[in-house]
Design an enzyme around this catalytic site. Structure first.
Site, mmCIF file in Angstrom:
data_model
loop_
_atom_site.group_PDB
_atom_site.id
_atom_site.type_symbol
_atom_site.label_atom_id
_atom_site.label_comp_id
_atom_site.label_asym_id
_atom_site.label_seq_id
_atom_site.Cartn_x
_atom_site.Cartn_y
_atom_site.Cartn_z
ATOM 1 C CG ASP A 184 -1.679 1.689 -3.625
ATOM 2 O OD1 ASP A 184 -2.916 1.743 -3.440
ATOM 3 O OD2 ASP A 184 -0.900 2.571 -3.231
ATOM 4 C CE LYS A 189 -3.922 -2.191 0.356
ATOM 5 N NZ LYS A 189 -4.734 -2.310 -0.821
ATOM 6 C CB CYS A 190 -0.064 4.711 -0.861
ATOM 7 S SG CYS A 190 0.637 6.343 -1.072
ATOM 8 N N PRO A 191 2.756 4.387 1.028
ATOM 9 C CG PRO A 191 4.547 5.545 2.060
ATOM 10 C CD PRO A 191 3.273 4.744 2.356
ATOM 11 C CG MET A 192 5.262 0.208 1.732
ATOM 12 S SD MET A 192 6.855 0.789 2.368
ATOM 13 C CE MET A 192 7.953 -0.465 1.728
#
Length: 77
Positions: free
Chosen positions: A42, A15-18
């Site tokens: 995502d 998920k953001c920001p990954m």
């Protein structure tokens, strides 16, 4: 279009920001002119990865989606 991929970043399930962080880490592992493929699930990556490429001066060669994930082909500048 087909590209010779030098590095694949698997950000599927992250998920953001990954996805952007993993993209940033990945680009450091290749040389200028080499090409990296980023795969993510995502939906935020659809705007985040192109914005990252523009901000960092790297070239987004191609974007595509299918099979439940998004693919980004990026050439390091």
């Amino acid at each position: 279009m087909e590209y010779e991929i030098d590095l694949t970043v698997d950000a599927k399930g992250k998920k953001c920001p990954m996805p952007v962080l993993m993209t940033s880490q990945g680009i450091k592992k290749i040389e200028p002119g080499q090409i990296m493929l980023v795969e993510a699930t995502d939906g935020g990556s659809r705007s985040d990865i192109p914005a990252w490429a523009k901000d960092t001066g790297n070239e987004l060669l191609e974007t595509s989606s299918g099979d439940g994930f998004y693919r980004y082909v990026i050439r390091k500048k």
